[in-house]
Design an enzyme around this catalytic site. Structure first.
Site, mmCIF file in Angstrom:
data_model
loop_
_atom_site.group_PDB
_atom_site.id
_atom_site.type_symbol
_atom_site.label_atom_id
_atom_site.label_comp_id
_atom_site.label_asym_id
_atom_site.label_seq_id
_atom_site.Cartn_x
_atom_site.Cartn_y
_atom_site.Cartn_z
ATOM 1 N N ASP A 90 0.843 -1.181 0.000
ATOM 2 C CA ASP A 90 0.000 0.000 0.000
ATOM 3 C C ASP A 90 0.884 1.238 0.000
ATOM 4 O O ASP A 90 2.028 1.199 -0.491
ATOM 5 C CB ASP A 90 -0.933 -0.021 1.220
ATOM 6 C CG ASP A 90 -2.290 0.563 0.913
ATOM 7 O OD1 ASP A 90 -2.388 1.812 0.862
ATOM 8 O OD2 ASP A 90 -3.246 -0.203 0.729
ATOM 9 N N SER A 142 -10.908 -0.814 -1.060
ATOM 10 C CA SER A 142 -9.644 -0.771 -0.347
ATOM 11 C C SER A 142 -9.829 -1.112 1.130
ATOM 12 O O SER A 142 -8.892 -1.558 1.782
ATOM 13 C CB SER A 142 -9.012 0.620 -0.457
ATOM 14 O OG SER A 142 -8.575 0.880 -1.762
ATOM 15 N N HIS A 182 -3.731 6.079 3.542
ATOM 16 C CA HIS A 182 -4.437 4.897 3.057
ATOM 17 C C HIS A 182 -3.862 3.612 3.636
ATOM 18 O O HIS A 182 -4.596 2.753 4.155
ATOM 19 C CB HIS A 182 -4.377 4.875 1.524
ATOM 20 C CG HIS A 182 -5.255 3.854 0.886
ATOM 21 N ND1 HIS A 182 -4.834 2.570 0.641
ATOM 22 C CD2 HIS A 182 -6.530 3.921 0.424
ATOM 23 C CE1 HIS A 182 -5.812 1.894 0.053
ATOM 24 N NE2 HIS A 182 -6.849 2.689 -0.089
#
EC number: 3.4.14.10
Length: 1666
Positions: free
Chosen positions: A45, A536, A263
């Site tokens: 990620d 996600s 994220h």
């Protein structure tokens, strides 16, 4: 096993922030205590912050984040500069210009006292969100200092105006004020600049980063590779970003590892966050460990790169164990042993005192990285892909999953609600589990804080009895074994969640999981947690569940393979049920019916099923059921002895027997019921002899499916198609499913051949080959869909088998998506039982288009009812020749309301939260016959108030619509116990958010290339029209969805779709310079021009050709190429060395600023399917090596100012021969023109060539009837309309349009929209000669001005000035051969001298110059060449040796030569000539003016070189470059290597007088205020190479002002030249140091420090690494 887990006390509602109960992870943890302990998950990620809340420790008190790796190289710092301190030294002059004070604690760790130095710009590390915050904060600090300096200057200016002779002068103070204001206007923040020190302590490398930017390292942490002890630090100055380091290449490269965005940390928090004091806030696997693999490049706004993804896979391959089928899984690590290895270091809040440091003990150095073994990978990234399930990335993932037994999960994508919208790699790769996303009611009300009355339990129906058979029919599942699941997940797929299938027929979405959570985020976001949603978020939710499952299997010693775990997840997945699905426990399924008068025959006819099966795959992850599935499987398996694969078996051990019953004792009736069924639709037990066939020679190894994976490929049964090379989609060319789409594939029965191949995970071993040879297993085939026919069984042998499948789509409902699955079960043998669930699935999908009315108009959709998350989709074949579709959506004036209250009285309050059945949520009401009257469940209520629009006469179409029956009949009445009304809506609360998604598929095209998407807000009584780009001949999906977050029910009165458009031929137009017009374009209309009256929106397709060119493309070849072997972190196990091809390109921006993009056709746009690593990755630097930006697979458009640039492209592969083929790869540099060039369209080629007035204007619209054709020609653009810098071979590109949509709205007004564009290109040919520019001038005028034009355009070799000042022109000496020969020889000598001077061959120059004839030695041109020769040598001497006696002699020689030039040219006569005007029409006057312009330029050049040489000599008389100024940091350290002779007392007044006199001589010709330019010179120089530019002139002017004691004027001179704002020129490095010195002299220390940092950023030592 703990009896009570802390999570047991958390209610489902309290854990909705990170949902765990819905996936039964909480139940599994509660019953078994397995919470992910012993499992390591790699998070691919943006990076994980090890200091984020909940990510410090596991439940076993081990370090949570065991390693962090930057796979993108965005944090790389080159540390090749080496410095060794003497024993008495403790200060290092760093690369930033700061002086670093080394504390004793660091010196004690470095016995060699050798340090590696590096420099890193903070904005190359930080994510864009953090950069935005820092720029705002740093601007506030800048404003504070600027205001302080301005206030001081203004106060001093006010005081000095009252004085008679102030010092400094008022003018000087005003200049300083102007400089400060100019600097404030031109402010640009380049961010923090960090010095990096690396050293070896004798055992390992240590790193210190000057996070304070002060040079005081006492406040900085000493770091090492993060995996060793988990040490990390934090950037100061309010940045609050944690970072770790890794050292590579023997200390020559330091990687600063930061997260490229929130994220990755959010994903890790969902997956494995652990809060000991608040267990209900934990992630799904709080006991699991995390490895952060950063693949989101900070330089690309966290976009993943192919190189980063490959590095991450290489790391996982190096930290995972290859499969050993008979090896037992390792037990959980001993906590006592791990406590010594997992000491966690957190950044200290106070570092005023130096911590005690002890020398490391190598014997006790337990490196955690050596013991990391990754079990699960999560990748919440994805992009569109044209090629499915192929590429280097896919190859490595397959090796990772099938050879190393690693579970790989990835997000399916956020491109819904249209079908076939899955992204790569999650939705396109067989080896990856693609995860979709859904939302539950508790998430809506708690995590999203939406109104409970709209989304909470009050708005949802109560759960029905679990044994209600009627209720089970509502639940849809693709797995027949669990079709009647009594405990589905009450949830709905997110609208944006990508749907399957992939275009090759694969399922796309495997399972689903909650797609939103409030989870931890990095500290730099200034908040502990945040809410994010997307697939996600669903992917780590599923990955956490998998980690808990593996943890349970590990704790019980149960062996597993990735194939077995995946099969368990899919076969035990729970189906989704809409939150408002079941309103009546006895209601039959009445979702979208196949006809108006009948209910659906099966669940496969349900719109709800069609949507959820594509969005949710097999269903929601159920961790508890997956564990029970595997245990039940293991309990029924007899283990084969390694020594006798053919048929001897070992007895089950007691441990295996205990394992077989441990989880089966969990009191979960729903799961038990699933596991009790093997083949629920199979024959009865009495028919077992027929159904279960016994194979006497079948080795039981064929049933041990955890060691095998099954590969399914589908080939079309048609021999013609088998032999074709058609790369299309559908059941062609070995796809992964049966996918029929469009009329051509659904109009007849289709036969497909399905290949089954069973592959053992360790298929290269000898045992695997023997087992494969003995393979024989019977597979039972089943399919519930009546339109799919398959054999009952198929015998699968070692070489695999084929079976035929027959699909009959002819009887299916048109316009809908139909789905079924062919399920393969291992058939039971006599006397033994096989665990339930299919071992493979073959998706079968049919998108059958609905026929169009008259070939262009879709049948209108009437009275569509929606609620939150509702999706309706229809399919049509876009007619050939169509280029657009006109969509009209009419909401009418109706909303759903309750008719009566609970007492039977009519309610006067509209209920916005009506509980509507799924037939109203996921289908249109047109499928049910509606009758108004008593007993109807719904009634149409007309409003008594009529709007102005309704008072108009009805059109034919309105009459037809009004004549239709619009009431809802009794079938709906059965679903709802209360009567509902359709009432007129009032107020903004009735607005609903909708998404309209139109998707088409094409060969080797992903869905994003042929899609249209519109987000809109619909209110009652609204009509909206949309023009959608379509491709004729392709099946089109029209998808309408009410957003998941838009509450309430809504009715769309009608949806009308009509196709139209004109077809140009050719559709790609190319023109060439030299021709007066483009080739002919023929436009044909293949479709009717309007819809049939009364059946839809009337429209007209207008013929309106127009075009424009707006970009210039230039092809650039590489200037250099290099292939090198990469280092350790890029090596792949068992793959050998990876090589990198580096290609360098040079390009230039000619305008003051331009938007530029670098294109690599053929390589751009591919990430996961690429065969070569790259895209390629491109870094762009200016001529000073400053890193400007990076670009990858998607070319980035960047605004660049005028100047020269260097682009470097990187490609990687393990095969050198492939890279060798790309050495000559060209790049297309695309420039955006400031203003486009319009292309005029003409009816004839003569009109286009002659620019006649018959141009077809874009404002004049003509309609074409069906079959009518028209032709037009575009006139070639004028060369004057194109940029002046275009060259031969460049190409101007743009677009053309040929049609326009003309739609009549309800008010009768026309609304036009231009439709799809087509590419146009124009190749640039040779430029027109200057002589042909005067074609319009008469021959007499040409003859008259010929001599003047020749004089103006004369080159230096054709027009030179002799010693006597007369012009030498060879054309005038043709009558005298001797004179002609002398002139030719003179030109040749002069040309040779200039060539030697350019090459720096001074000895050869002197030899030729001294051998010149006496006449040439007195020629001004030769004297100027000699002057330049001495000036260049003097500049080189000063730069390398400083001011020596030889240099002084050289300056004296320069002064003598300049005096000779001045005496020969007679400056007074030159000045006198320019004091009067000339007759520009007189050729002799023009020629004479040209001659004197040359003389003036020579005088200016001579005076300039004299002043510059004297300035260098005079500066040597001072300790610093400028008198009275403190030295800069670079000068103090002597980095320039300058040696200054003499002192202040050595300077004589005569030298100052000489310099001032030289300045005055120069000022007679040009001003020294920064506004003048040097004649004939505009190129940049390095300020020290002896060249002459306007920048050099401005620099001399500034130095003169400094000599006068006016630093403010000096800075203003520089500002006059460089400008301000975004158009400011780039200063030379010497000028930046000059400005820094002036700022320090003025007391502006803050600005001086900024200028120093700016200089280091603008002029780095080397290009940024990759």
């Amino acid at each position: 096993m703990p009896q009570h887990h802390p999570l047991a006390h958390a209610s489902p509602r309290s854990s909705s922030l990170i949902p765990k109960h819905v996936t039964r992870v909480a139940h599994l943890i509660q019953s078994s205590g397995s919470d992910g302990t012993g499992i390591t998950v790699a998070v691919l990620d943006t990076g994980v912050d090890p200091g984020a809340p909940g990510l410090s420790h596991t439940t076993a008190n081990h370090r949570k984040v065991v390693d962090i790796v930057d796979c993108t190289a965005s944090g790389d710092v080159v540390t090749t500069t080496s410095v060794t301190l003497n024993p008495s030294e403790n200060v290092i002059h760093a690369l930033s210009g700061r002086m670093l004070s080394i504390p004793e604690r660091i010196l004690a760790l470095n016995p060699s006292r050798n340090f590696r130095l590096g420099l890193k710009q903070g904005y190359e590390l930080f994510p864009s969100t953090l950069i935005a915050r820092l720029r705002k904060e740093r601007r506030a600090v800048w404003d504070k200092h600027i205001r302080s300096a301005l206030n001081a200057v203004r106060q001093q200016l006010y005081q000095h105006r009252e004085q008679k002779d102030p010092h400094p002068s008022v003018e000087e103070l005003e200049a300083r004020q102007a400089v400060l204001l100019s600097m404030d206007k031109a402010y640009h923040d380049y961010g923090p600049l960090y010095d990096v020190l690396a050293f070896n302590d004798g055992t390992r490398w240590r790193v210190v980063v000057d996070t304070t930017e002060t040079g005081n390292l006492r406040q900085c942490d000493v770091l090492e590779d993060y995996a060793v002890h988990g040490s990390y630090s934090q950037f100061g100055g309010g940045i609050m970003m944690n970072f770790g380091v890794n050292v590579y290449n023997d200390g020559n490269l330091v990687s600063i590892v930061v997260d490229g965005g929130s994220h990755g940390t959010h994903v890790a928090g969902i997956l494995a966050a652990h809060f000991p004091d608040a267990p209900h806030l934990n992630g799904l696997a709080p006991g699991a460990k995390i490895v952060s693999l950063k693949i989101g490049d900070s330089r690309l706004s966290s976009m993943e790169t192919h190189q980063g993804a490959m590095r991450a896979l290489a790391y996982v391959l190096n930290h995972s164990t290859p499969v050993q089928p008979d090896r037992k899984p390792e037990q959980t690590e001993d906590s006592a042993a791990n406590d010594a290895a997992n000491n966690t270091h957190s950044p200290s809040d106070s570092r005023d005192s130096e911590p005690a440091v002890t020398a490391p003990d190598p014997s006790q150095n337990i490196v955690e990285q050596d013991r990391i073994r990754i079990d699960v990978c999560n990748m919440s990234f994805g992009e569109h892909s044209r090629d499915i399930n192929q590429g280097r990335f896919v190859q490595l993932v397959e090796k990772l999953v099938y050879k190393h037994n690693v579970l790989f999960l990835s997000s399916a994508g956020n491109e819904g609600p249209g079908l076939s919208s899955v992204s790569a790699p999650g939705g396109t790769t067989d080896a990856i589990i693609g995860v979709g996303a859904y939302v539950t009611p508790s998430m809506l009300t708690q995590a999203y804080s939406l109104l409970h009355s709209e989304f909470g339990d009050g708005a949802m129906p109560p759960n029905r009895a679990q044994n209600d058979s009627d209720h089970r029919e509502v639940v849809a599942s693709s797995d027949k074994a669990f079709a009647n699941e009594p405990d589905p997940v009450v949830a709905m797929p997110y609208t944006w969640s990508s749907r399957g299938l992939s275009w090759d027929g694969a399922m796309g979405v495997s399972v689903c999981s909650p797609g939103g959570a409030i989870a931890p985020v990095p500290l730099w976001m200034l908040q502990k947690k945040t809410l994010l949603n997307g697939t996600s978020m669903s992917s780590p939710s599923a990955a956490g569940a998998v980690a808990v499952v593996l943890s349970y299997l590990r704790s019980k010693g149960i062996p597993y393979t990735s194939s077995l775990v995946r099969r368990a997840l899919e076969n035990t997945a729970r189906p989704l049920r809409s939150p408002s699905y079941d309103l009546d426990p006895k209601a039959k399924l009445t979702t979208t019916t196949t006809s108006r008068n009948e209910e659906p025959k099966s669940k496969f006819d349900s719109d709800y099923y069609r949507d959820t099966v594509f969005a949710a795959g097999h269903g929601s992850v159920d961790a508890l059921a997956a564990c029970q599935y595997i245990e039940k499987y293991m309990s029924s398996r007899r283990i084969v002895d390694d020594s006798n694969v053919a048929g001897t078996f070992r007895h089950r051990t007691r441990a295996a027997e205990a394992v077989a019953t441990s989880l089966l004792e969990v009191s979960d009736s729903a799961v038990e019921k699933r596991l009790e069924k093997n083949s629920p639709n199979g024959p009865s037990p009495d028919e077992s002899d027929k159904y279960y066939h016994t194979h006497e020679n079948c080795g039981d190894s064929s049933l041990f499916l955890e060691d095998w994976r099954i590969r399914i490929t589908v080939e079309d049964g048609s021999p013609a198609r088998k032999s074709s090379n058609n790369p299309g989609f559908g059941a062609l060319n070995a796809t992964r499913g049966i996918f029929l789409r469009g009329e051509s594939q659904t109009c007849s029965v289709h036969r497909a051949s399905v290949a089954i191949e069973i592959v053992r995970c360790d298929d290269e071993s000898e045992d695997a080959k023997r087992a494969l040879a003995d393979m024989e297993v019977t597979i039972s085939l089943q399919c519930e869909a009546s339109w799919v026919e398959v054999p009952q069984t198929v015998e699968v042998l070692g070489g695999g088998r084929y079976f035929s499948a027959c699909i009959d789509p002819t009887s299916l409902t048109p316009g809908r998506a139909h789905f079924a699955e062919i399920l393969g079960y291992v058939q039971q043998t006599r006397g033994r039982k096989v665990c339930g669930g299919p071992v493979f699935r073959v998706p079968v999908a049919v998108h059958k288009p609905e026929p169009l009315v008259d070939g262009i108009m879709a049948s209108p959709l009437r009275d569509l009812t929606f609620s939150s998350g509702s999706v309706i989709r229809r399919f049509y074949d876009a007619p050939i020749g169509s280029t657009f579709a006109l969509l009209r959506v009419s909401t009418g004036a109706l909303v759903l309301t309750r008719d009566t209250n609970e007492h039977g009285m009519e309610s006067n309050v509209r209920d916005r939260h009506t509980e509507v059945a799924s037939s109203m949520e996921f289908s249109d009401l047109s499928s049910t016959q509606v009758q108004a009257g008593e007993g109807s469940g719904f009634t149409l209520v007309k409003s008594h108030r009529v709007s102005s629009k309704e008072q108009k006469p009805e059109s034919n179409s309105d009459k037809m619509r009004s004549s239709e029956k619009k009431t809802i009949g009794n079938p709906i009445d059965k679903l709802h116990p209360k009567r509902l009304l359709l009432r007129r809506a009032r107020g903004g609360v009735d607005a609903r958010s909708f998404e309209i998604h139109v998707v088409q598929l094409g060969p080797r095209l992903h869905c994003g290339e042929l899609e249209s998407r519109q987000l809109c807000t619909l209110r009652p009584g609204m009509v909206k029209e949309f023009t959608l780009k379509v491709q004729g001949g392709c099946t089109l999906e029209l998808c309408l969805a009410q957003l998941w977050s838009s509450p309430g029910n809504s009715v769309i009165e009608s949806v009308e779709l009509a196709f139209g458009g004109l077809s140009p031929k050719p559709s790609t137009l190319t023109g060439f310079s030299g021709s007066s017009c483009f080739p002919r374009v023929e436009v044909t209309n293949y479709l009717p021009t309007s819809a049939p009256q009364g059946q839809g929106a009337g429209y007209v397709s207008g013929y309106t050709p127009r075009g424009s060119l707006n970009r210039i493309q230039r092809t650039v070849t590489p200037s250099a190429s290099k292939i090198k072997a990469l280092e350790q972190r890029d090596m792949l196990p068992d793959e050998g060395v990876v090589f990198q091809l580096q290609l360098d390109y040079g390009f230039e921006v000619f305008d003051s600023s331009a938007k530029v993009s670098l294109l690599f056709p053929g390589l751009n746009g591919a990430v996961y399917e690429a065969e070569v690593e790259g895209g390629p990755y491109v870094t762009v630097h200016d001529r000073n090596k400053q890193f400007l930006y990076a670009s990858d697979i998607y070319p980035r458009e960047q605004t660049l100012v005028k100047g020269e640039y260097r682009a470097t492209a990187y490609l990687r592969h393990e095969r050198v021969d492939l890279l060798e083929r790309l050495r000559d790869l060209t790049v297309t540099v695309q420039y955006e023109m400031p203003s486009g060039v319009s292309l005029d369209a003409y009816d004839s080629s003569h009109g286009a060539c002659l620019s006649l007035d018959k141009r077809r204007s874009s404002r004049s619209v003509t309609t074409l009837e069906c079959g009518e054709r028209r032709a037009f020609y575009f006139a070639a653009p004028k060369r004057s309309s194109l940029p002046k810098w275009v060259a031969v071979g460049d190409m101007a590109v743009g677009s053309m349009w040929v049609d326009k949509v003309l739609s009549a709205s309800s008010s009768g007004s026309r609304r036009g929209n231009y439709t799809p564009s087509y590419p146009v290109s124009y190749f640039i040919g040779p430029s027109i000669s200057s002589s042909s520019k005067n074609d319009s001038v008469s021959s007499r005028e040409k003859s008259k001005s010929k001599s003047a034009a020749d004089s103006v355009n004369k080159s230096d070799d054709d027009a030179v000035t002799q010693a006597d000042g007369t012009e030498s022109n060879p054309s005038r000496s043709n009558d005298d051969p001797d004179k002609w020969f002398d002139d030719a020889a003179r030109k040749l000598r002069l040309k040779r001298l200039r060539s030697l001077l350019k090459d720096g061959k001074f000895d050869c120059f002197d030899a030729i110059f001294h051998s010149l004839p006496e006449k040439c030695s007195e020629d001004v041109e030769f004297i100027m060449a000699n002057l330049e020769r001495h000036d260049v040598e003097a500049a080189k001497m000063h730069r390398t040796e400083g001011v020596t006696s030889t240099f002084r002699e050289k300056v004296t020689r320069i002064v003598e030569i300049t005096d000779a030039v001045s005496s020969n040219l007679d400056p007074f006569s030159v000045a006198t000539h320019f004091g009067m005007l000339i007759d520009t029409e007189n050729s002799e006057d023009v020629s004479r003016r040209k001659l004197f312009e040359v003389k003036r330029a020579q005088l200016i050049e001579a005076a300039f070189r004299k002043v510059r040489a004297l300035c260098l000599r005079t500066a040597a008389c001072h300790p610093t470059v400028l008198e009275g100024m403190p030295p800069t940091s670079d000068q103090t350290a002597g980095v320039n290597g300058e040696h200054h002779e003499g002192t202040e007392s050595d300077r004589s007044d005569s030298e100052d007088d000489t310099l001032e006199q030289a300045f005055k001589e120069l000022a007679r010709w040009v001003t020294l205020d920064g506004k003048s330019t040097m004649p004939g010179s505009s190129s940049r120089s390095d300020m020290c190479d002896g060249s002459i530019t306007s920048e050099d002139l401005a620099f001399l002017g500034a130095r003169r002002e400094v000599r006068r004691g006016r630093p403010g004027f000096a800075l203003r001179v520089l500002d006059n030249y460089y400008g301000s704002g975004s158009s400011r020129k780039i200063e030379a490095q010497a000028v930046l140091g000059f400005r820094e010195t002036l700022f320090r002299q003025l007391g502006w220390t803050y600005l001086a420090d900024k200028e120093r940092s700016y200089a280091k950023v603008r002029y780095p030592l080397r290009p940024a690494p990759f």
